[in-house]
Design a protein around this motif. Structure first.
Motif, PDB file in Angstrom:
ATOM      1  N   SER A 174       0.850  -1.186   0.000  1.00 52.62           N
ATOM      2  CA  SER A 174       0.000   0.000   0.000  1.00 52.62           C
ATOM      3  C   SER A 174       0.885   1.235   0.000  1.00 52.62           C
ATOM      4  CB  SER A 174      -0.901  -0.002   1.240  1.00 52.62           C
ATOM      5  OG  SER A 174      -1.850   1.027   1.148  1.00 52.62           O
ATOM      6  N   TYR A 175       0.698   2.084  -0.992  1.00 56.69           N
ATOM      7  CA  TYR A 175       1.491   3.324  -1.060  1.00 56.69           C
ATOM      8  C   TYR A 175       0.766   4.449  -0.330  1.00 56.69           C
ATOM      9  CZ  TYR A 175       3.924   7.309  -3.160  1.00 56.69           C
ATOM     10  OH  TYR A 175       4.619   8.472  -3.354  1.00 56.69           O
ATOM     11  N   THR A 176      -0.532   4.634  -0.629  1.00 59.20           N
ATOM     12  CA  THR A 176      -1.273   5.727   0.018  1.00 59.20           C
ATOM     13  C   THR A 176      -2.281   5.218   1.057  1.00 59.20           C
ATOM     14  OG1 THR A 176      -2.783   5.750  -1.884  1.00 59.20           O
ATOM     15  CG2 THR A 176      -1.009   7.361  -1.885  1.00 59.20           C
ATOM     16  N   ASN A 177      -2.109   3.967   1.483  1.00 63.14           N
ATOM     17  CA  ASN A 177      -2.833   3.364   2.610  1.00 63.14           C
ATOM     18  C   ASN A 177      -4.269   2.932   2.330  1.00 63.14           C
ATOM     19  OD1 ASN A 177      -1.012   2.886   4.615  1.00 63.14           O
ATOM     20  ND2 ASN A 177      -1.112   4.981   5.430  1.00 63.14           N
ATOM     21  N   ASN A 178      -4.734   3.010   1.076  1.00 61.84           N
ATOM     22  CA  ASN A 178      -6.069   2.465   0.811  1.00 61.84           C
ATOM     23  C   ASN A 178      -6.084   0.954   1.024  1.00 61.84           C
ATOM     24  OD1 ASN A 178      -7.122   4.942   0.203  1.00 61.84           O
ATOM     25  ND2 ASN A 178      -6.750   4.779  -1.995  1.00 61.84           N
ATOM     26  N   CYS A 179      -5.058   0.271   0.502  1.00 60.46           N
ATOM     27  CA  CYS A 179      -5.002  -1.184   0.707  1.00 60.46           C
ATOM     28  C   CYS A 179      -4.816  -1.518   2.186  1.00 60.46           C
ATOM     29  CB  CYS A 179      -3.887  -1.805  -0.136  1.00 60.46           C
ATOM     30  SG  CYS A 179      -4.309  -1.850  -1.883  1.00 60.46           S
TER      31      CYS A 179
ATOM     32  N   TYR B 127       3.409  10.595 -12.323  1.00 56.53           N
ATOM     33  CA  TYR B 127       3.516   9.145 -12.114  1.00 56.53           C
ATOM     34  C   TYR B 127       4.653   8.518 -12.930  1.00 56.53           C
ATOM     35  CZ  TYR B 127      -1.001   9.709  -9.849  1.00 56.53           C
ATOM     36  OH  TYR B 127      -2.015  10.098  -9.021  1.00 56.53           O
TER      37      TYR B 127
ATOM     38  N   LEU C 206      -3.771  -0.914  -7.950  1.00 53.47           N
ATOM     39  CA  LEU C 206      -3.616  -0.930  -9.414  1.00 53.47           C
ATOM     40  C   LEU C 206      -2.792   0.284  -9.796  1.00 53.47           C
ATOM     41  CD1 LEU C 206      -6.374  -1.328 -12.102  1.00 53.47           C
ATOM     42  CD2 LEU C 206      -5.185   0.869 -11.886  1.00 53.47           C
TER      43      LEU C 206
ATOM     44  N   TRP D 234      -1.640   2.094 -13.375  1.00 59.32           N
ATOM     45  CA  TRP D 234      -1.775   2.105 -14.846  1.00 59.32           C
ATOM     46  C   TRP D 234      -2.343   0.774 -15.353  1.00 59.32           C
ATOM     47  CZ3 TRP D 234      -2.196   6.764 -15.855  1.00 59.32           C
ATOM     48  CH2 TRP D 234      -1.331   7.731 -15.329  1.00 59.32           C
TER      49      TRP D 234
ATOM     50  N   SER E 163      -7.288  -2.557  -5.389  1.00 60.26           N
ATOM     51  CA  SER E 163      -7.771  -1.203  -5.135  1.00 60.26           C
ATOM     52  C   SER E 163      -7.301  -0.299  -6.262  1.00 60.26           C
ATOM     53  CB  SER E 163      -7.212  -0.710  -3.792  1.00 60.26           C
ATOM     54  OG  SER E 163      -7.482   0.660  -3.634  1.00 60.26           O
TER      55      SER E 163
ATOM     56  N   HIS F 210      -8.260   3.719  -8.382  1.00 60.17           N
ATOM     57  CA  HIS F 210      -9.102   4.916  -8.298  1.00 60.17           C
ATOM     58  C   HIS F 210     -10.398   4.667  -9.032  1.00 60.17           C
ATOM     59  CE1 HIS F 210     -10.694   8.874  -9.378  1.00 60.17           C
ATOM     60  NE2 HIS F 210     -10.315   9.139  -8.137  1.00 60.17           N
ATOM     61  N   SER F 211     -10.303   4.231 -10.285  1.00 58.21           N
ATOM     62  CA  SER F 211     -11.508   3.969 -11.069  1.00 58.21           C
ATOM     63  C   SER F 211     -11.294   2.922 -12.155  1.00 58.21           C
ATOM     64  CB  SER F 211     -12.018   5.267 -11.712  1.00 58.21           C
ATOM     65  OG  SER F 211     -10.969   5.857 -12.456  1.00 58.21           O
ATOM     66  N   SER F 212     -10.041   2.637 -12.526  1.00 52.29           N
ATOM     67  CA  SER F 212      -9.793   1.711 -13.641  1.00 52.29           C
ATOM     68  C   SER F 212     -10.187   0.287 -13.284  1.00 52.29           C
ATOM     69  CB  SER F 212      -8.308   1.720 -14.025  1.00 52.29           C
ATOM     70  OG  SER F 212      -7.925   2.992 -14.456  1.00 52.29           O
TER      71      SER F 212
HETATM   72  C1  LIG Z   1       1.869   4.986 -10.000  1.00 49.03           C
HETATM   73  C2  LIG Z   1       0.388   4.954  -9.838  1.00 49.03           C
HETATM   74  C3  LIG Z   1      -0.411   4.688 -10.933  1.00 49.03           C
HETATM   75  C4  LIG Z   1      -1.808   4.618 -10.790  1.00 49.03           C
HETATM   76  N1  LIG Z   1      -2.581   4.324 -11.885  1.00 49.03           N
HETATM   77  C5  LIG Z   1      -3.929   4.251 -11.761  1.00 49.03           C
HETATM   78  C6  LIG Z   1      -4.755   3.958 -12.896  1.00 49.03           C
HETATM   79  O1  LIG Z   1      -4.301   3.742 -14.025  1.00 49.03           O
HETATM   80  N2  LIG Z   1      -6.096   3.902 -12.703  1.00 49.03           N
HETATM   81  C7  LIG Z   1      -6.678   4.095 -11.490  1.00 49.03           C
HETATM   82  O2  LIG Z   1      -7.894   4.006 -11.387  1.00 49.03           O
HETATM   83  N3  LIG Z   1      -5.910   4.364 -10.393  1.00 49.03           N
HETATM   84  C8  LIG Z   1      -4.565   4.460 -10.508  1.00 49.03           C
HETATM   85  N4  LIG Z   1      -3.785   4.753  -9.410  1.00 49.03           N
HETATM   86  C9  LIG Z   1      -4.454   4.989  -8.122  1.00 49.03           C
HETATM   87  C10 LIG Z   1      -4.389   3.782  -7.207  1.00 49.03           C
HETATM   88  O3  LIG Z   1      -4.726   2.580  -7.874  1.00 49.03           O
HETATM   89  C11 LIG Z   1      -5.405   3.946  -6.073  1.00 49.03           C
HETATM   90  O4  LIG Z   1      -5.268   5.232  -5.489  1.00 49.03           O
HETATM   91  C12 LIG Z   1      -5.248   2.884  -5.011  1.00 49.03           C
HETATM   92  O5  LIG Z   1      -6.345   2.938  -4.129  1.00 49.03           O
HETATM   93  C13 LIG Z   1      -3.971   3.061  -4.242  1.00 49.03           C
HETATM   94  O6  LIG Z   1      -3.853   2.102  -3.219  1.00 49.03           O
HETATM   95  P1  LIG Z   1      -2.891   2.360  -1.963  1.00 49.03           P
HETATM   96  O7  LIG Z   1      -3.451   3.600  -1.268  1.00 49.03           O
HETATM   97  O8  LIG Z   1      -3.010   1.153  -1.120  1.00 49.03           O
HETATM   98  O9  LIG Z   1      -1.523   2.611  -2.492  1.00 49.03           O
HETATM   99  C14 LIG Z   1      -2.395   4.853  -9.529  1.00 49.03           C
HETATM  100  C15 LIG Z   1      -1.582   5.147  -8.444  1.00 49.03           C
HETATM  101  C16 LIG Z   1      -0.206   5.207  -8.586  1.00 49.03           C
HETATM  102  C17 LIG Z   1       0.653   5.529  -7.403  1.00 49.03           C
END
Ligand SMILES: Cc1cc2nc3c(=O)[nH]c(=O)nc-3n(C[C@H](O)[C@H](O)[C@H](O)COP(=O)(O)O)c2cc1C
Length: 357
Positions: free
Chosen positions: A27-32, A64, A107, A109, A137, A139-141
């Motif tokens: 988890s980078y931004t803690n959603n996972c 990114y 996820l 990209w 997890s 954002h929307s993809s």
């Molecule tokens: C390098 C990078 C690329 C990402 N690419 C996408 C993407 O293509 N589509 C999408 O919906 N979210 C994308 N995200 C958002 C993350 O998938 C999303 O915020 C996720 O919840 C992050 O989980 P985390 O908080 O556990 O790190 C990307 C995030 C990062 C850091």
């Protein structure tokens, strides 16, 4: 004495069914991380967080660019260990003790985050023969690319079920998404959550029940894995609501004096929900949790005629809040399957819970 024995049996069940499960996540931004916290409030599991060797990296920096470069390197040579970004030493290196592994990953990209790919590249062969599940997890993809990455990196395993996708619009609803997903999985052994069923009365109020440790309760659990059961129940003897399940279950009859909240199988195919006491020879199925007799009488509408009872492995409470892209006027079962000619039961239509009697 008999009641003490059945409490002992339930405790034994809780201990004996705790198959070893590992939840491994990045988890980078803690959603996972938040997803894992919700998940581990429902199942017993060891948890391991994967970290990059270089924790100073800002993967979202320069639009990114760093995250993209890491993924491109993997794509260019997916079989070369040097393509994968280094990860910090992991806290659990021997996965042989686990029968079930749940992978939780962001996820990036439309692919699996590079750091989690490194872990699976390094340790995926240790997962051979295990039951594996995936939560993604984004954002929307959509997550099909991440599922493909997982299938490339983790081979000769048994997928426990479909991957769960949690995105920005339903992240706050993650607890109920996970709670509804867990019963669709085939864990190596039942988890502690899997001795719970939900009992919904007239599609409105949902009670939680703990199942007894006998073959009757196990058979009911197996039937509910296929589909929820809905039946009509009527008052009997000023102590219960009883109705026909329209299918038979094995009996484990014993002489029982019921307490309010007891769930009893009568003659193999009738289910009784008790709001008062009665002594008879029949089969214990379980007990409704945490309700006083007065609350049970009110919820079960004691003395007020028929009620519709739905038994399920999914908690229907809050389903009316779930947003749905379902086509208009199409009914979906609580297992998420399209119901072309819905008969009686609880269904989801246009994102709302509907009861068909
Ligand atoms: C390098 C990078 C690329 C990402 N690419 C996408 C993407 O293509 N589509 C999408 O919906 N979210 C994308 N995200 C958002 C993350 O998938 C999303 O915020 C996720 O919840 C992050 O989980 P985390 O908080 O556990 O790190 C990307 C995030 C990062 C850091």
């Amino acid at each position: 004495m008999r009641r003490l024995f059945s409490v002992f049996c339930m405790m034994l069940l809780a201990v004996s069914i705790s198959a070893k499960t590992l939840v491994v996540y990045y988890s980078y931004t803690n959603n996972c991380h938040e997803i894992v916290t919700s998940l581990t409030s429902l199942i017993q599991a060891d948890v391991m967080r994967i970290e990059p060797a270089d924790k100073t990296q800002k993967y979202e920096a320069n639009n990114y660019a760093i995250g993209t470069a890491l993924l491109n390197a993997i794509k260019a040579a997916p079989n070369d260990a040097a393509s994968y970004p280094a990860i910090a030493p992991v806290s659990i290196t021997d996965l042989s003790q686990y029968e079930n592994i749940v992978i939780v990953t962001p996820l990036w990209w439309s692919q699996m985050a590079a750091i989690m790919q490194t872990f699976l590249f390094n340790y995926g062969t240790q997962m051979t023969g295990k039951n594996v599940a995936l939560i993604v997890s984004s954002h929307s993809s959509g997550i099909s690319g991440v599922v493909a990455d997982a299938e490339r990196l983790v081979k000769n395993i048994t997928w426990m079920g479909d991957a769960l996708w949690i995105n920005a619009s339903n992240h706050s609803n993650r607890a109920s998404l996970i709670q509804n997903w867990l019963p669709t999985l085939n864990f190596a052994e039942k988890q502690t959550t899997m001795n719970k069923i939900y009992i919904t009365i007239d599609g409105k109020q949902t009670l939680t029940a703990t199942l007894a440790n006998n073959t009757s309760a196990q058979a009911l659990m197996e039937a509910l894995k296929q589909a929820p059961i809905t039946y009509e129940a009527h008052d009997y003897g000023n102590f219960e609501k009883v109705g026909p399940l329209e299918q038979s279950f094995p009996e484990n009859n014993e002489n029982i004096t019921t307490e309010p909240g007891d769930i009893i199988l009568y003659q193999g195919s009738n289910l009784c929900l008790y709001y008062d006491t009665n002594t008879w020879t029949f089969t214990s199925i379980g007990k409704i949790e945490g309700k006083t007799q007065a609350e049970l009488k009110q919820i079960l509408k004691a003395g007020q005629g028929n009620i519709t009872v739905t038994l399920s492995l999914i908690n229907t409470t809050g389903i009316s809040n779930v947003r749905s892209n379902a086509e208009n006027d199409v009914h979906y079962s609580l297992n998420g399957q399209r119901a072309n000619s819905p008969s009686k039961g609880i269904f989801i239509r246009n994102g709302n819970k509907v009861v068909i009697k």
